[in-house]
Scaffold this motif. Sequence first.
Motif, PDB file in Angstrom:
ATOM      1  N   ALA A  61       0.839  -1.202   0.000  1.00  0.00           N
ATOM      2  CA  ALA A  61       0.000   0.000   0.000  1.00  0.00           C
ATOM      3  C   ALA A  61       0.873   1.251   0.000  1.00  0.00           C
ATOM      4  O   ALA A  61       1.932   1.294   0.628  1.00  0.00           O
ATOM      5  CB  ALA A  61      -0.906  -0.012   1.233  1.00  0.00           C
ATOM      6  N   PHE A  62       0.404   2.285  -0.729  1.00  0.00           N
ATOM      7  CA  PHE A  62       1.191   3.512  -0.832  1.00  0.00           C
ATOM      8  C   PHE A  62       0.276   4.717  -0.956  1.00  0.00           C
ATOM      9  O   PHE A  62      -0.923   4.600  -1.241  1.00  0.00           O
ATOM     10  CB  PHE A  62       2.132   3.441  -2.047  1.00  0.00           C
ATOM     11  CG  PHE A  62       1.424   3.297  -3.367  1.00  0.00           C
ATOM     12  CD1 PHE A  62       1.012   4.413  -4.098  1.00  0.00           C
ATOM     13  CD2 PHE A  62       1.152   2.035  -3.893  1.00  0.00           C
ATOM     14  CE1 PHE A  62       0.362   4.287  -5.316  1.00  0.00           C
ATOM     15  CE2 PHE A  62       0.494   1.892  -5.109  1.00  0.00           C
ATOM     16  CZ  PHE A  62       0.098   3.021  -5.817  1.00  0.00           C
ATOM     17  N   VAL A  63       0.846   5.896  -0.715  1.00  0.00           N
ATOM     18  CA  VAL A  63       0.156   7.167  -0.929  1.00  0.00           C
ATOM     19  C   VAL A  63       0.942   7.970  -1.958  1.00  0.00           C
ATOM     20  O   VAL A  63       2.112   7.672  -2.230  1.00  0.00           O
ATOM     21  CB  VAL A  63       0.013   7.974   0.384  1.00  0.00           C
ATOM     22  CG1 VAL A  63      -0.875   7.242   1.374  1.00  0.00           C
ATOM     23  CG2 VAL A  63       1.382   8.264   0.992  1.00  0.00           C
ATOM     24  N   ILE A  81      -5.528   9.183   0.519  1.00  0.00           N
ATOM     25  CA  ILE A  81      -6.025   7.841   0.194  1.00  0.00           C
ATOM     26  C   ILE A  81      -4.860   6.870   0.067  1.00  0.00           C
ATOM     27  O   ILE A  81      -3.831   7.170  -0.536  1.00  0.00           O
ATOM     28  CB  ILE A  81      -6.810   7.842  -1.126  1.00  0.00           C
ATOM     29  CG1 ILE A  81      -7.756   9.041  -1.200  1.00  0.00           C
ATOM     30  CG2 ILE A  81      -7.549   6.533  -1.316  1.00  0.00           C
ATOM     31  CD1 ILE A  81      -8.821   9.073  -0.180  1.00  0.00           C
ATOM     32  N   ASN A  82      -5.025   5.664   0.622  1.00  0.00           N
ATOM     33  CA  ASN A  82      -4.050   4.595   0.446  1.00  0.00           C
ATOM     34  C   ASN A  82      -4.417   3.771  -0.783  1.00  0.00           C
ATOM     35  O   ASN A  82      -5.563   3.325  -0.923  1.00  0.00           O
ATOM     36  CB  ASN A  82      -4.024   3.685   1.680  1.00  0.00           C
ATOM     37  CG  ASN A  82      -3.307   4.328   2.846  1.00  0.00           C
ATOM     38  OD1 ASN A  82      -2.161   4.014   3.139  1.00  0.00           O
ATOM     39  ND2 ASN A  82      -3.980   5.249   3.522  1.00  0.00           N
ATOM     40  N   PHE A  83      -3.456   3.559  -1.670  1.00  0.00           N
ATOM     41  CA  PHE A  83      -3.680   2.794  -2.893  1.00  0.00           C
ATOM     42  C   PHE A  83      -2.872   1.508  -2.861  1.00  0.00           C
ATOM     43  O   PHE A  83      -1.852   1.412  -2.184  1.00  0.00           O
ATOM     44  CB  PHE A  83      -3.282   3.617  -4.124  1.00  0.00           C
ATOM     45  CG  PHE A  83      -4.112   4.849  -4.317  1.00  0.00           C
ATOM     46  CD1 PHE A  83      -5.316   4.799  -4.980  1.00  0.00           C
ATOM     47  CD2 PHE A  83      -3.682   6.071  -3.811  1.00  0.00           C
ATOM     48  CE1 PHE A  83      -6.085   5.934  -5.147  1.00  0.00           C
ATOM     49  CE2 PHE A  83      -4.443   7.215  -3.966  1.00  0.00           C
ATOM     50  CZ  PHE A  83      -5.650   7.148  -4.642  1.00  0.00           C
ATOM     51  N   ARG A  84      -3.339   0.534  -3.618  1.00  0.00           N
ATOM     52  CA  ARG A  84      -2.625  -0.731  -3.762  1.00  0.00           C
ATOM     53  C   ARG A  84      -2.525  -1.095  -5.239  1.00  0.00           C
ATOM     54  O   ARG A  84      -3.421  -0.798  -6.020  1.00  0.00           O
ATOM     55  CB  ARG A  84      -3.349  -1.866  -3.013  1.00  0.00           C
ATOM     56  CG  ARG A  84      -3.244  -1.777  -1.504  1.00  0.00           C
ATOM     57  CD  ARG A  84      -3.914  -2.976  -0.855  1.00  0.00           C
ATOM     58  NE  ARG A  84      -3.803  -2.928   0.586  1.00  0.00           N
ATOM     59  CZ  ARG A  84      -2.771  -3.403   1.280  1.00  0.00           C
ATOM     60  NH1 ARG A  84      -1.755  -3.967   0.645  1.00  0.00           N
ATOM     61  NH2 ARG A  84      -2.740  -3.316   2.587  1.00  0.00           N
ATOM     62  N   ALA A  85      -1.435  -1.731  -5.596  1.00  0.00           N
ATOM     63  CA  ALA A  85      -1.306  -2.318  -6.919  1.00  0.00           C
ATOM     64  C   ALA A  85      -1.682  -3.791  -6.825  1.00  0.00           C
ATOM     65  O   ALA A  85      -1.917  -4.318  -5.738  1.00  0.00           O
ATOM     66  CB  ALA A  85       0.121  -2.149  -7.432  1.00  0.00           C
TER      67      ALA A  85
END
Length: 651
Positions: free
Chosen positions: A382-384, A408-412
């Motif tokens: 998870a990243f911002v 928001i935290n995003f995921r690939a």
Amino acid sequence: MMGIIKGKPLCFVIDTTGSMADDIATVRLVTSSIINSKVGTDEEPSLYILVPFNDPDFGPLIKTTDPEVFKNAINSLSALDGGDFPEMSLSGLQLALTGAPSNSEIFLFTDAPAKDVHLRSTVIALIERTQTVVNFMITDSTVTNRRRRSGNIQQQHREISASDAQLYRDLAQASGGQAIEVTKSELPVATSIITESSSADMVTLLQAARSPGKADNFSFIVDETVTKLTVYITGRSISFTLISPTGESQQSSDATGSLITASQSVGNFKTLQLKKQVGQWEMRMMSTNPYTLKVMGQSPIDFLFDFLEAAQGLITGFDVLDTRPKAGVNGSLLVSVTGSDSATLTEVALIESAGSGEIKGVVLPQGSGNFLVQFERIPSVAFVVRVKGQNVSSTPRASVVFQRQLPINFRASNVTITADSNSILVPGTPFSVPFSVMTSGTGGNFTIRATNSQRFDSTSPTSLFLESGNSTNGTVTLSAPLNTPSGTDVTLTIEAEAPGGADTNYIVLRFSVVNTVTDFTHPVCELLSLRSNCSENCSLSTWALSARVSDGAEGTGVDRVSLKQGNGTMNTNLAADNENVTLVSYSASCCSPDMELQVVDRVGNVGSCFYTLRENPPAAISLSTKVTQSLFLCLSVMVLGLHMLTEGGVQ
């Protein structure tokens, strides 16, 4: 088109079960305060959204631009019994996420755990797709046990368990929001965050969370455009040291100091108002308990972004992704700076949410405040997204360096999911959405979930077997009830989860319901009776008629009947034996011998019926007859004109 609207939407999702009376009263006060202080100003919310929930119901979603309508909707909420303890909180949140504009902020109020935990991944998918922040206002609860003992209702005091509250904390962290846990008496103080964050130009300088907690250092840049610099912290027994750009420090244990101008603590929530100093600040968190840290301020400068993928087909370029990006491979972002014509980006980085690792991209200006950013690798964790840049100042001083972060935290993902379908859904007709799933990771049986925002009946596979590198197809079939109004929006979320839940991806699709129009015929009239007692003195006599108005066996039905011509009195009522038939009665003075009805069916076809006491024209003329007579009259005039020209010698 990019979700930029004047003023921030004000969006509440509210538990309406019996123990929430005090919480609802607090929401009423907050709503009135915001509306009364901001209506008519640049800070006025652009949209008001309310979603109530309890058990087993949730909704309807109320969306309005009228502050009085919203205030009345809040005031009409009442706390009613909700059955067992858990409530449909995630269903209400899902409805709000599909109804609110992108880049919104939602506040959910509850004192109970979620009954619909199965929607957890769906809610996270919608948070990522809409880039919406969700804050949870969690209070302790007193619920009524419905089991009667000796004729009495047993009262119990119960609180949300740590595991139940953790679900709300996880969702808040995923969205960059906060899970504020307070008693009911403390809630009015905690809601100050709503008033502050409802400002249209609130921006995030830093967002971080550590769970489990650990000592860590965080830095953020304050530029000249930032005002009302505020730090929000959630967590228990949190200790920290704050260091300003000049090197001055203040610890959390210091009751007085020059860096923190005001502070407030309630429950697990702490706010700090900071003295503004331009430059790089540092926050050294020294707690081992879980915590979140958020630094915000007011500034016109902010940014928006989308994930991109290379366009497929003959035309080169990029398409906006509506799923998670691929993990571990190169990727691109389109970043747009807002609020300044002179701002330029110097750095865009993907920061690991749970650590300090970061990947910086190559920034390529595209003009008009847009920047294409290319990364060698998208993180697998998870990243911002954080940006840094410069804004050319109008003063003689040098350009201003700024920092902004999307909370928001995003995921690939190693899973790829694609879907395509017609965007129009017809009530009563099965609606198919074919989709395809592929993984570049380990294969196996993947769990498939398909949920829609309108609770339409649907069928879909519950699992698909995938081999690495090969795609597998499936279909979701939706059925909208026949009475679904045209214009209804439907959001369909399809998810694919790898074995063990180690990886997941989603696609979010939006459809509109449109009722197919098959009725192209106008309503018709049938004269049932016509009576009169007219005399030479018309003012002393009357006439009356009754007629039957219908839209035919295949019509959609009569919507309304109005008096187009006539000075009499008309009454209408539905026929007792047929809802598709309207009975009309009319009476008038003999001095007003003509009347005309205008009849409109439910799809807008218009019919006209003319009645008269005169000998000519006939007693009743339908719309089609009148049109025919008009055409005949026109042809007669044309023939007469040609005859006169011929008689005059003109060929």
